[in-house]
Design a protein around this motif. Structure first.
Motif, PDB file in Angstrom:
ATOM      1  N   ALA A  31      56.007  36.806  54.004  1.00 49.50           N
ATOM      2  CA  ALA A  31      57.073  35.912  53.561  1.00 49.50           C
ATOM      3  C   ALA A  31      56.547  35.110  52.366  1.00 49.50           C
ATOM      4  CB  ALA A  31      57.463  34.958  54.691  1.00 49.50           C
ATOM      5  N   VAL A  32      57.455  34.612  51.556  1.00 44.16           N
ATOM      6  CA  VAL A  32      57.049  33.771  50.425  1.00 44.16           C
ATOM      7  C   VAL A  32      56.223  32.598  50.957  1.00 44.16           C
ATOM      8  CG1 VAL A  32      57.869  32.251  48.588  1.00 44.16           C
ATOM      9  CG2 VAL A  32      59.006  34.440  48.986  1.00 44.16           C
ATOM     10  N   GLY A  33      55.073  32.373  50.352  1.00 46.08           N
ATOM     11  CA  GLY A  33      54.167  31.302  50.761  1.00 46.08           C
ATOM     12  C   GLY A  33      53.068  31.753  51.706  1.00 46.08           C
ATOM     13  N   ASP A  34      53.211  32.942  52.292  1.00 45.29           N
ATOM     14  CA  ASP A  34      52.173  33.455  53.187  1.00 45.29           C
ATOM     15  C   ASP A  34      51.152  34.257  52.392  1.00 45.29           C
ATOM     16  OD1 ASP A  34      53.274  32.256  55.385  1.00 45.29           O
ATOM     17  OD2 ASP A  34      54.193  34.079  56.172  1.00 45.29           O
ATOM     18  N   ARG A  55      53.980  44.821  41.602  1.00 44.60           N
ATOM     19  CA  ARG A  55      54.511  43.609  42.247  1.00 44.60           C
ATOM     20  C   ARG A  55      54.388  42.407  41.304  1.00 44.60           C
ATOM     21  NH1 ARG A  55      54.814  47.603  45.012  1.00 44.60           N
ATOM     22  NH2 ARG A  55      54.793  47.777  47.278  1.00 44.60           N
ATOM     23  N   GLY A  56      54.446  42.670  40.008  1.00 47.29           N
ATOM     24  CA  GLY A  56      54.294  41.614  39.014  1.00 47.29           C
ATOM     25  C   GLY A  56      55.239  40.444  39.257  1.00 47.29           C
ATOM     26  N   GLY A  57      54.704  39.230  39.166  1.00 50.28           N
ATOM     27  CA  GLY A  57      55.490  38.021  39.364  1.00 50.28           C
ATOM     28  C   GLY A  57      55.717  37.650  40.815  1.00 50.28           C
ATOM     29  N   GLN A  58      55.245  38.475  41.739  1.00 48.24           N
ATOM     30  CA  GLN A  58      55.485  38.221  43.156  1.00 48.24           C
ATOM     31  C   GLN A  58      54.247  37.748  43.908  1.00 48.24           C
ATOM     32  OE1 GLN A  58      57.439  41.553  45.162  1.00 48.24           O
ATOM     33  NE2 GLN A  58      58.061  42.343  43.169  1.00 48.24           N
ATOM     34  N   PHE A  59      53.086  37.718  43.241  1.00 46.86           N
ATOM     35  CA  PHE A  59      51.853  37.446  43.974  1.00 46.86           C
ATOM     36  C   PHE A  59      50.964  36.456  43.229  1.00 46.86           C
ATOM     37  CE2 PHE A  59      50.569  40.633  40.967  1.00 46.86           C
ATOM     38  CZ  PHE A  59      49.231  40.394  40.713  1.00 46.86           C
ATOM     39  N   GLU A  60      50.060  35.860  44.001  1.00 46.02           N
ATOM     40  CA  GLU A  60      48.979  35.030  43.463  1.00 46.02           C
ATOM     41  C   GLU A  60      47.673  35.643  43.946  1.00 46.02           C
ATOM     42  OE1 GLU A  60      49.676  31.084  44.872  1.00 46.02           O
ATOM     43  OE2 GLU A  60      51.477  30.845  43.658  1.00 46.02           O
ATOM     44  N   TRP A  61      46.682  35.649  43.092  1.00 46.46           N
ATOM     45  CA  TRP A  61      45.393  36.308  43.355  1.00 46.46           C
ATOM     46  C   TRP A  61      44.291  35.288  43.115  1.00 46.46           C
ATOM     47  CZ3 TRP A  61      44.476  41.663  44.155  1.00 46.46           C
ATOM     48  CH2 TRP A  61      43.171  42.102  43.946  1.00 46.46           C
ATOM     49  N   SER A  62      43.484  35.009  44.132  1.00 42.86           N
ATOM     50  CA  SER A  62      42.407  34.025  44.004  1.00 42.86           C
ATOM     51  C   SER A  62      41.129  34.568  44.616  1.00 42.86           C
ATOM     52  CB  SER A  62      42.763  32.727  44.744  1.00 42.86           C
ATOM     53  OG  SER A  62      43.981  32.214  44.310  1.00 42.86           O
ATOM     54  N   ILE A  75      45.301  36.897  48.632  1.00 41.80           N
ATOM     55  CA  ILE A  75      46.497  37.455  48.003  1.00 41.80           C
ATOM     56  C   ILE A  75      47.697  36.832  48.695  1.00 41.80           C
ATOM     57  CG2 ILE A  75      47.791  39.549  47.482  1.00 41.80           C
ATOM     58  CD1 ILE A  75      45.114  41.091  47.721  1.00 41.80           C
ATOM     59  N   ALA A  76      48.495  36.117  47.929  1.00 42.62           N
ATOM     60  CA  ALA A  76      49.647  35.399  48.478  1.00 42.62           C
ATOM     61  C   ALA A  76      50.940  35.891  47.842  1.00 42.62           C
ATOM     62  CB  ALA A  76      49.502  33.898  48.229  1.00 42.62           C
ATOM     63  N   ARG A  77      52.008  35.846  48.615  1.00 36.63           N
ATOM     64  CA  ARG A  77      53.328  36.161  48.067  1.00 36.63           C
ATOM     65  C   ARG A  77      53.898  34.872  47.498  1.00 36.63           C
ATOM     66  NH1 ARG A  77      57.205  39.789  47.603  1.00 36.63           N
ATOM     67  NH2 ARG A  77      56.425  41.347  49.047  1.00 36.63           N
ATOM     68  N   SER A  78      54.152  34.886  46.196  1.00 38.04           N
ATOM     69  CA  SER A  78      54.693  33.701  45.535  1.00 38.04           C
ATOM     70  C   SER A  78      56.193  33.797  45.296  1.00 38.04           C
ATOM     71  CB  SER A  78      53.979  33.471  44.198  1.00 38.04           C
ATOM     72  OG  SER A  78      54.160  34.587  43.350  1.00 38.04           O
ATOM     73  N   PRO A  80      59.871  36.432  46.235  1.00 31.46           N
ATOM     74  CA  PRO A  80      60.366  37.614  46.956  1.00 31.46           C
ATOM     75  C   PRO A  80      60.509  38.800  46.004  1.00 31.46           C
ATOM     76  CG  PRO A  80      62.150  36.080  46.541  1.00 31.46           C
ATOM     77  CD  PRO A  80      60.880  35.402  46.072  1.00 31.46           C
ATOM     78  N   ALA A  81      60.600  39.981  46.585  1.00 28.55           N
ATOM     79  CA  ALA A  81      60.886  41.173  45.781  1.00 28.55           C
ATOM     80  C   ALA A  81      62.279  41.007  45.185  1.00 28.55           C
ATOM     81  CB  ALA A  81      60.824  42.420  46.651  1.00 28.55           C
TER      82      ALA A  81
END
Length: 104
Positions: A31-34, A55-62, A75-78, A80-81
């Motif tokens: 889910a977004v935020g997870d 998945r460009g624009g949908q994730f955060e990578w740290s 890897i987080a979902r920032s 939704p698809a």
């Protein structure tokens, strides 16, 4: 956003062809935020490039840890698809059809 502990996906013991499909399936279930934490035996730059492409624009990578023998990435979902767009499955890696040339 979930209040549960962040799950960890350790792909070090999986065959390279199994790694990316598993990681993308886990991401698509977020889910977004997870988020989840990925544990790998090499720098997953090729995976990042696949995420950017698919998945460009949908994730955060740290990066949480950067080698030399162990890499951990959050890897987080920032976002939704996009509506009406089914996620494209990933073909794998390391000879599994993904063509990225990494070891998984």
């Amino acid at each position: 956003m979930s209040t549960l502990a962040t799950p960890t996906i350790d792909v070090r013991r999986l065959a390279p062809a199994q790694r990316h499909p598993l990681i993308f399936a886990a991401f698509d279930g977020l889910a977004v935020g997870d988020a989840f934490e990925l544990v790998n035996d090499h720098d997953p730059v090729p995976l990042f490039m696949q995420f950017a492409r698919l998945r460009g624009g949908q994730f955060e990578w740290s990066y949480l840890q950067s080698g030399p023998e162990l890499w951990q990435v959050r890897i987080a979902r920032s976002q939704p698809a996009p509506a009406g767009v089914a996620p494209r499955p990933e073909g794998g890696c390391g000879g599994g059809g993904g063509g990225c040339g990494c070891r998984g």
